[in-house]
Motif scaffolding. Structure first.
Motif, PDB file in Angstrom:
ATOM      1  N   GLY A 140       0.816  -1.209   0.000  1.00 21.30           N
ATOM      2  CA  GLY A 140       0.000   0.000   0.000  1.00 21.30           C
ATOM      3  C   GLY A 140       0.849   1.257   0.000  1.00 21.30           C
ATOM      4  N   MET A 141       2.000   1.211   0.683  1.00 15.95           N
ATOM      5  CA  MET A 141       2.889   2.366   0.687  1.00 15.95           C
ATOM      6  C   MET A 141       3.506   2.581  -0.698  1.00 15.95           C
ATOM      7  SD  MET A 141       5.813   3.319   3.496  1.00 15.95           S
ATOM      8  CE  MET A 141       6.534   1.667   3.449  1.00 15.95           C
ATOM      9  N   ILE A 142       3.831   1.500  -1.388  1.00 17.02           N
ATOM     10  CA  ILE A 142       4.383   1.608  -2.737  1.00 17.02           C
ATOM     11  C   ILE A 142       3.354   2.227  -3.685  1.00 17.02           C
ATOM     12  CG2 ILE A 142       5.181   0.267  -4.727  1.00 17.02           C
ATOM     13  CD1 ILE A 142       6.456  -1.687  -2.773  1.00 17.02           C
ATOM     14  N   ILE A 143       2.109   1.745  -3.601  1.00 15.43           N
ATOM     15  CA  ILE A 143       1.056   2.296  -4.448  1.00 15.43           C
ATOM     16  C   ILE A 143       0.828   3.776  -4.137  1.00 15.43           C
ATOM     17  CG2 ILE A 143      -1.402   2.169  -5.001  1.00 15.43           C
ATOM     18  CD1 ILE A 143       0.330  -0.044  -6.204  1.00 15.43           C
ATOM     19  N   ALA A 144       0.873   4.124  -2.853  1.00 14.71           N
ATOM     20  CA  ALA A 144       0.684   5.527  -2.465  1.00 14.71           C
ATOM     21  C   ALA A 144       1.744   6.415  -3.109  1.00 14.71           C
ATOM     22  CB  ALA A 144       0.722   5.655  -0.941  1.00 14.71           C
ATOM     23  N   ASP A 208      12.210  10.880  -0.982  1.00 11.99           N
ATOM     24  CA  ASP A 208      12.137  12.031  -0.071  1.00 11.99           C
ATOM     25  C   ASP A 208      10.764  12.232   0.556  1.00 11.99           C
ATOM     26  OD1 ASP A 208      14.761  12.623  -0.584  1.00 11.99           O
ATOM     27  OD2 ASP A 208      14.321  14.067  -2.165  1.00 11.99           O
ATOM     28  N   GLU A 209       9.779  11.456   0.146  1.00 15.41           N
ATOM     29  CA  GLU A 209       8.408  11.699   0.592  1.00 15.41           C
ATOM     30  C   GLU A 209       8.224  11.415   2.082  1.00 15.41           C
ATOM     31  OE1 GLU A 209       4.720  12.702   1.147  1.00 15.41           O
ATOM     32  OE2 GLU A 209       5.781  13.107  -0.728  1.00 15.41           O
ATOM     33  N   VAL A 210       7.540  12.327   2.773  1.00 14.60           N
ATOM     34  CA  VAL A 210       7.294  12.173   4.205  1.00 14.60           C
ATOM     35  C   VAL A 210       5.795  12.121   4.509  1.00 14.60           C
ATOM     36  CG1 VAL A 210       7.578  13.207   6.487  1.00 14.60           C
ATOM     37  CG2 VAL A 210       9.435  13.326   4.835  1.00 14.60           C
ATOM     38  N   VAL A 211       5.047  13.106   4.007  1.00  7.93           N
ATOM     39  CA  VAL A 211       3.656  13.281   4.435  1.00  7.93           C
ATOM     40  C   VAL A 211       2.806  12.073   4.065  1.00  7.93           C
ATOM     41  CG1 VAL A 211       1.603  14.718   4.250  1.00  7.93           C
ATOM     42  CG2 VAL A 211       3.866  15.775   4.247  1.00  7.93           C
ATOM     43  N   VAL A 212       2.834  11.653   2.810  1.00  6.78           N
ATOM     44  CA  VAL A 212       2.042  10.496   2.387  1.00  6.78           C
ATOM     45  C   VAL A 212       2.487   9.244   3.136  1.00  6.78           C
ATOM     46  CG1 VAL A 212       1.462   8.997   0.437  1.00  6.78           C
ATOM     47  CG2 VAL A 212       1.534  11.471   0.127  1.00  6.78           C
ATOM     48  N   THR A 213       3.776   9.138   3.405  1.00  4.45           N
ATOM     49  CA  THR A 213       4.312   7.965   4.107  1.00  4.45           C
ATOM     50  C   THR A 213       3.776   7.877   5.527  1.00  4.45           C
ATOM     51  OG1 THR A 213       6.341   8.230   2.818  1.00  4.45           O
ATOM     52  CG2 THR A 213       6.426   6.725   4.682  1.00  4.45           C
ATOM     53  N   ILE A 214       3.603   9.019   6.177  1.00  2.55           N
ATOM     54  CA  ILE A 214       3.083   9.025   7.544  1.00  2.55           C
ATOM     55  C   ILE A 214       1.730   8.325   7.616  1.00  2.55           C
ATOM     56  CG2 ILE A 214       2.204  10.506   9.390  1.00  2.55           C
ATOM     57  CD1 ILE A 214       4.336  12.542   8.647  1.00  2.55           C
ATOM     58  N   PHE A 215       0.887   8.570   6.627  1.00  2.46           N
ATOM     59  CA  PHE A 215      -0.479   8.048   6.642  1.00  2.46           C
ATOM     60  C   PHE A 215      -0.590   6.631   6.085  1.00  2.46           C
ATOM     61  CE2 PHE A 215      -1.110  12.629   6.761  1.00  2.46           C
ATOM     62  CZ  PHE A 215      -2.113  12.753   7.720  1.00  2.46           C
ATOM     63  N   THR A 216       0.392   6.171   5.320  1.00  5.13           N
ATOM     64  CA  THR A 216       0.256   4.878   4.635  1.00  5.13           C
ATOM     65  C   THR A 216       1.263   3.827   5.069  1.00  5.13           C
ATOM     66  OG1 THR A 216       1.631   5.669   2.791  1.00  5.13           O
ATOM     67  CG2 THR A 216      -0.753   5.968   2.599  1.00  5.13           C
ATOM     68  N   ALA A 217       2.285   4.206   5.843  1.00  2.46           N
ATOM     69  CA  ALA A 217       3.290   3.230   6.257  1.00  2.46           C
ATOM     70  C   ALA A 217       2.690   2.250   7.261  1.00  2.46           C
ATOM     71  CB  ALA A 217       4.498   3.934   6.871  1.00  2.46           C
ATOM     72  N   PRO A 218       2.960   0.945   7.120  1.00  6.43           N
ATOM     73  CA  PRO A 218       2.498  -0.031   8.111  1.00  6.43           C
ATOM     74  C   PRO A 218       3.116   0.249   9.475  1.00  6.43           C
ATOM     75  CG  PRO A 218       3.263  -1.113   6.101  1.00  6.43           C
ATOM     76  CD  PRO A 218       3.688   0.315   6.007  1.00  6.43           C
ATOM     77  N   ALA A 219       2.487  -0.228  10.514  1.00  2.00           N
ATOM     78  CA  ALA A 219       2.988  -0.015  11.872  1.00  2.00           C
ATOM     79  C   ALA A 219       4.399  -0.587  12.012  1.00  2.00           C
ATOM     80  CB  ALA A 219       2.053  -0.676  12.881  1.00  2.00           C
ATOM     81  N   GLY A 220       5.291   0.218  12.587  1.00  2.00           N
ATOM     82  CA  GLY A 220       6.653  -0.232  12.822  1.00  2.00           C
ATOM     83  C   GLY A 220       7.578  -0.120  11.637  1.00  2.00           C
ATOM     84  N   VAL A 221       7.115   0.411  10.512  1.00  2.00           N
ATOM     85  CA  VAL A 221       7.939   0.549   9.316  1.00  2.00           C
ATOM     86  C   VAL A 221       8.284   2.023   9.121  1.00  2.00           C
ATOM     87  CG1 VAL A 221       8.036   0.270   6.813  1.00  2.00           C
ATOM     88  CG2 VAL A 221       6.950  -1.487   8.221  1.00  2.00           C
ATOM     89  N   ASP A 222       9.567   2.313   9.054  1.00  2.00           N
ATOM     90  CA  ASP A 222      10.039   3.678   8.829  1.00  2.00           C
ATOM     91  C   ASP A 222      10.828   3.744   7.533  1.00  2.00           C
ATOM     92  OD1 ASP A 222       8.978   4.840  11.077  1.00  2.00           O
ATOM     93  OD2 ASP A 222      10.810   4.667  12.270  1.00  2.00           O
ATOM     94  N   THR A 223      10.602   4.808   6.751  1.00  2.00           N
ATOM     95  CA  THR A 223      11.517   5.136   5.672  1.00  2.00           C
ATOM     96  C   THR A 223      12.555   6.107   6.231  1.00  2.00           C
ATOM     97  OG1 THR A 223      10.136   6.980   4.950  1.00  2.00           O
ATOM     98  CG2 THR A 223       9.728   4.816   3.914  1.00  2.00           C
ATOM     99  N   LEU A 224      13.581   6.400   5.464  1.00  2.00           N
ATOM    100  CA  LEU A 224      14.642   7.256   5.986  1.00  2.00           C
ATOM    101  C   LEU A 224      14.143   8.662   6.339  1.00  2.00           C
ATOM    102  CD1 LEU A 224      17.597   6.824   6.629  1.00  2.00           C
ATOM    103  CD2 LEU A 224      18.180   7.824   4.412  1.00  2.00           C
TER     104      LEU A 224
END
Length: 270
Positions: A140-144, A208-224
């Motif tokens: 889901g994060m990839i699609i986002a 570099d994306e942050v905002v969309v990642t905040i809402f779509t990242a699975p629990a416990g998964v962080d991007t840089l």
């Protein structure tokens, strides 16, 4: 050619210098503070050290976040390359009802605020898909990310296709080439630079994306970028964050340089 007076040139040069200083001095401070021996970023720097660089390279959370950013970026770029190219061909080569509406819908995600996209996708994942047993998770994060990365590929490929002459493709078909052979040997080499440039920009945008990642990242998964944002709330980790930011700055130069080179190649061919 537009000729400026001496005063106008001086004024314009001053404005450009001020803007560049405002943009790049903060980045320079980040780089310098990555070598700051103090635990908390400070200025002026009294002592220099590589301690934080060593801790950053030895940090498992940083390596995991970097891996997530790369995987998501590559996944989003792959989706964007396929869909962006297909849509570019459809809109440039064919006329159909609703063509302008499709073009608008493709470009819209890059114009929408990231928080709007993030909230919309979060609601879709949690309120529509999960109740019927579909767990999107990492995918889901990839699609986002792909929703706005498609625009990068589409814009580059579409602009290049508009400048291609159909005569070469027609000649290829007249000589007995199949549609796939014509695409592989004639069409693709002509827009390959735009295709690659779009992919590079798409990856950089996803990384570099942050905002969309905040809402779509699975629990416990962080991007840089998400890891960096979370660590900024911890003053004692600021020096390590500066190290990571410095590395991101250095690696961000590569896609910019590559896209500019490819852009010049496209311009020279025209």
């Amino acid at each position: 050619m537009l000729r400026l007076s001496r005063g106008a040139r001086i004024g314009l040069g001053t404005i450009v210098t001020v803007v560049l200083v405002f943009m790049y001095v903060p980045l320079l401070l980040v780089v310098l503070n990555s070598f700051n021996a103090a635990r908390i970023a400070s200025w002026p720097i009294r002592d220099f050290s590589l301690e934080w660089w060593g801790k950053a390279f030895a940090s498992e959370p940083i390596r995991a976040a970097l891996l997530n950013s790369v995987l998501v970026g590559l996944g989003a770029t792959a989706v964007a390359l396929v869909l962006g190219t297909l849509v570019a061909f459809a809109l440039q080569r064919h006329s159909f009802f609703g063509k302008q509406s499709v073009s608008l819908l493709i470009v819209l995600p890059i114009a929408l605020p990231g928080v709007v996209t993030g909230v919309a996708l979060n609601n879709t994942y949690n309120q529509l898909l999960e109740p019927i047993g579909i767990q999107v998770g990492y995918f889901g994060m990839i699609i986002a990310h792909a929703t706005f990365c498609i625009v990068m590929v589409f814009n580059n490929v579409f602009a290049r296709l508009r400048r291609l002459s159909p005569n070469v493709e027609e000649a290829s078909r007249d000589l007995g080439a199949t549609p796939w052979q014509t695409f592989r040997l004639v069409t693709f080499p002509q827009f390959r630079s735009a295709f690659i440039a779009g992919g590079i920009l798409a990856f950089a945008l996803s990384f570099d994306e942050v905002v969309v990642t905040i809402f779509t990242a699975p629990a416990g998964v962080d991007t840089l970028p998400l890891w960096m944002m979370n660590q900024m709330a911890r003053p004692n980790e600021a020096s390590t964050v500066n190290v990571v930011a410095t590395i991101v700055i250095l690696f961000s130069l590569l896609p910019v340089w590559a896209s500019q080179r490819l852009g010049r190649e496209i311009g020279d061919r025209n």
